[in-house]
Design a protein around this motif. Sequence first.
Motif, PDB file in Angstrom:
ATOM      1  N   HIS A   1      -2.391 -20.061 -10.457  1.00  0.00           N
ATOM      2  CA  HIS A   1      -2.627 -18.757 -11.069  1.00  0.00           C
ATOM      3  C   HIS A   1      -2.629 -17.626 -10.038  1.00  0.00           C
ATOM      4  O   HIS A   1      -2.408 -16.470 -10.393  1.00  0.00           O
ATOM      5  N   THR A   2      -2.847 -17.951  -8.782  1.00  0.00           N
ATOM      6  CA  THR A   2      -2.687 -16.953  -7.725  1.00  0.00           C
ATOM      7  C   THR A   2      -1.223 -16.559  -7.599  1.00  0.00           C
ATOM      8  O   THR A   2      -0.895 -15.378  -7.472  1.00  0.00           O
ATOM      9  N   VAL A   3      -0.339 -17.532  -7.649  1.00  0.00           N
ATOM     10  CA  VAL A   3       1.103 -17.238  -7.592  1.00  0.00           C
ATOM     11  C   VAL A   3       1.502 -16.385  -8.798  1.00  0.00           C
ATOM     12  O   VAL A   3       2.258 -15.420  -8.663  1.00  0.00           O
ATOM     13  N   ALA A   4       0.973 -16.718  -9.963  1.00  0.00           N
ATOM     14  CA  ALA A   4       1.276 -15.930 -11.168  1.00  0.00           C
ATOM     15  C   ALA A   4       0.792 -14.490 -11.017  1.00  0.00           C
ATOM     16  O   ALA A   4       1.421 -13.558 -11.529  1.00  0.00           O
ATOM     17  N   LEU A   5      -0.298 -14.314 -10.308  1.00  0.00           N
ATOM     18  CA  LEU A   5      -0.862 -12.975 -10.106  1.00  0.00           C
ATOM     19  C   LEU A   5       0.121 -12.051  -9.379  1.00  0.00           C
ATOM     20  O   LEU A   5       0.088 -10.837  -9.559  1.00  0.00           O
TER      21      LEU A   5
ATOM     22  N   GLY B   1     -10.873 -20.660 -18.610  1.00  0.00           N
ATOM     23  CA  GLY B   1      -9.669 -21.219 -19.230  1.00  0.00           C
ATOM     24  C   GLY B   1      -9.124 -20.293 -20.305  1.00  0.00           C
ATOM     25  O   GLY B   1      -7.909 -20.084 -20.400  1.00  0.00           O
ATOM     26  N   PHE B   2     -10.033 -19.723 -21.096  1.00  0.00           N
ATOM     27  CA  PHE B   2      -9.585 -18.758 -22.106  1.00  0.00           C
ATOM     28  C   PHE B   2      -9.020 -17.496 -21.442  1.00  0.00           C
ATOM     29  O   PHE B   2      -8.099 -16.878 -21.976  1.00  0.00           O
ATOM     30  N   GLY B   3      -9.556 -17.131 -20.281  1.00  0.00           N
ATOM     31  CA  GLY B   3      -8.992 -16.010 -19.530  1.00  0.00           C
ATOM     32  C   GLY B   3      -7.558 -16.294 -19.117  1.00  0.00           C
ATOM     33  O   GLY B   3      -6.679 -15.437 -19.253  1.00  0.00           O
ATOM     34  N   PHE B   4      -7.311 -17.514 -18.626  1.00  0.00           N
ATOM     35  CA  PHE B   4      -5.941 -17.904 -18.266  1.00  0.00           C
ATOM     36  C   PHE B   4      -5.020 -17.845 -19.485  1.00  0.00           C
ATOM     37  O   PHE B   4      -3.921 -17.299 -19.423  1.00  0.00           O
ATOM     38  N   ILE B   5      -5.484 -18.414 -20.583  1.00  0.00           N
ATOM     39  CA  ILE B   5      -4.675 -18.423 -21.805  1.00  0.00           C
ATOM     40  C   ILE B   5      -4.399 -16.993 -22.264  1.00  0.00           C
ATOM     41  O   ILE B   5      -3.269 -16.644 -22.631  1.00  0.00           O
ATOM     42  N   GLY B   6      -5.433 -16.157 -22.225  1.00  0.00           N
ATOM     43  CA  GLY B   6      -5.258 -14.755 -22.627  1.00  0.00           C
ATOM     44  C   GLY B   6      -4.262 -14.019 -21.747  1.00  0.00           C
ATOM     45  O   GLY B   6      -3.469 -13.205 -22.240  1.00  0.00           O
ATOM     46  N   ALA B   7      -4.304 -14.297 -20.452  1.00  0.00           N
ATOM     47  CA  ALA B   7      -3.356 -13.652 -19.537  1.00  0.00           C
ATOM     48  C   ALA B   7      -1.923 -14.031 -19.898  1.00  0.00           C
ATOM     49  O   ALA B   7      -1.059 -13.155 -20.013  1.00  0.00           O
ATOM     50  N   TRP B   8      -1.683 -15.315 -20.088  1.00  0.00           N
ATOM     51  CA  TRP B   8      -0.332 -15.753 -20.445  1.00  0.00           C
ATOM     52  C   TRP B   8       0.074 -15.190 -21.806  1.00  0.00           C
ATOM     53  O   TRP B   8       1.222 -14.769 -21.993  1.00  0.00           O
ATOM     54  N   ALA B   9      -0.863 -15.161 -22.745  1.00  0.00           N
ATOM     55  CA  ALA B   9      -0.558 -14.623 -24.071  1.00  0.00           C
ATOM     56  C   ALA B   9      -0.245 -13.127 -24.009  1.00  0.00           C
ATOM     57  O   ALA B   9       0.571 -12.627 -24.796  1.00  0.00           O
TER      58      ALA B   9
ATOM     59  N   ARG C   1       1.629  -4.776 -19.067  1.00  0.00           N
ATOM     60  CA  ARG C   1       0.226  -4.373 -18.934  1.00  0.00           C
ATOM     61  C   ARG C   1      -0.396  -5.082 -17.721  1.00  0.00           C
ATOM     62  O   ARG C   1      -1.117  -6.065 -17.872  1.00  0.00           O
ATOM     63  N   PRO C   2      -0.124  -4.575 -16.523  1.00  0.00           N
ATOM     64  CA  PRO C   2      -0.577  -5.259 -15.310  1.00  0.00           C
ATOM     65  C   PRO C   2      -2.081  -5.443 -15.227  1.00  0.00           C
ATOM     66  O   PRO C   2      -2.565  -6.463 -14.750  1.00  0.00           O
ATOM     67  N   ARG C   3      -2.831  -4.450 -15.705  1.00  0.00           N
ATOM     68  CA  ARG C   3      -4.300  -4.549 -15.598  1.00  0.00           C
ATOM     69  C   ARG C   3      -4.853  -5.605 -16.534  1.00  0.00           C
ATOM     70  O   ARG C   3      -5.834  -6.277 -16.205  1.00  0.00           O
ATOM     71  N   VAL C   4      -4.232  -5.774 -17.676  1.00  0.00           N
ATOM     72  CA  VAL C   4      -4.668  -6.818 -18.615  1.00  0.00           C
ATOM     73  C   VAL C   4      -4.335  -8.190 -18.047  1.00  0.00           C
ATOM     74  O   VAL C   4      -5.194  -9.066 -17.936  1.00  0.00           O
ATOM     75  N   PHE C   5      -3.076  -8.374 -17.667  1.00  0.00           N
ATOM     76  CA  PHE C   5      -2.627  -9.660 -17.131  1.00  0.00           C
ATOM     77  C   PHE C   5      -3.396 -10.011 -15.855  1.00  0.00           C
ATOM     78  O   PHE C   5      -3.961 -11.098 -15.730  1.00  0.00           O
ATOM     79  N   GLY C   6      -3.420  -9.096 -14.910  1.00  0.00           N
ATOM     80  CA  GLY C   6      -4.107  -9.343 -13.645  1.00  0.00           C
ATOM     81  C   GLY C   6      -5.599  -9.525 -13.813  1.00  0.00           C
ATOM     82  O   GLY C   6      -6.209 -10.383 -13.169  1.00  0.00           O
TER      83      GLY C   6
END
Length: 128
Positions: A66-70, A116-124, A78-83
């Motif tokens: 997830h660091t690489v995804a960052l 985990g939900f944060g990760f899922i939300g970021a991808w979503a 929406r960089p602030r939402v994803f990040g």
Amino acid sequence: MDESGGLEAPLVKRRVSEADFIWFKVAAISGMLAVGLGAYGTHMFKPTNPTNKDVWQTASLYHLVHTVALLAAPLTKRPRVFGGLLTFGLVAFSGSCYIAALYENRSLSLPAPFGGFGFIGAWASLLF
């Protein structure tokens, strides 16, 4: 379709603001921590219960991936939402797993599902 009959990928044209480059710095710090904690977990971490070694390795894997995804955050709509969601996931999931493994106390990993939900939300968030 393009002239040759193949599909042409649409180009994403988004201006990256200076403020969005903060995510590169967050990724740099997170990446340093991920490599350092991964090395510690591999070479120095000797828990009494071997299951905690697996917890550490899981935290390390999710941390690094997830660091690489960052790094892609500035390129998203929406960089602030994803990040922000990825960073929350890193702290809540990986952070609580590291702590739970280090102290050999599984109850310290209670924030992990929220991460985990944060990760899922970021991808979503990339869908919208």
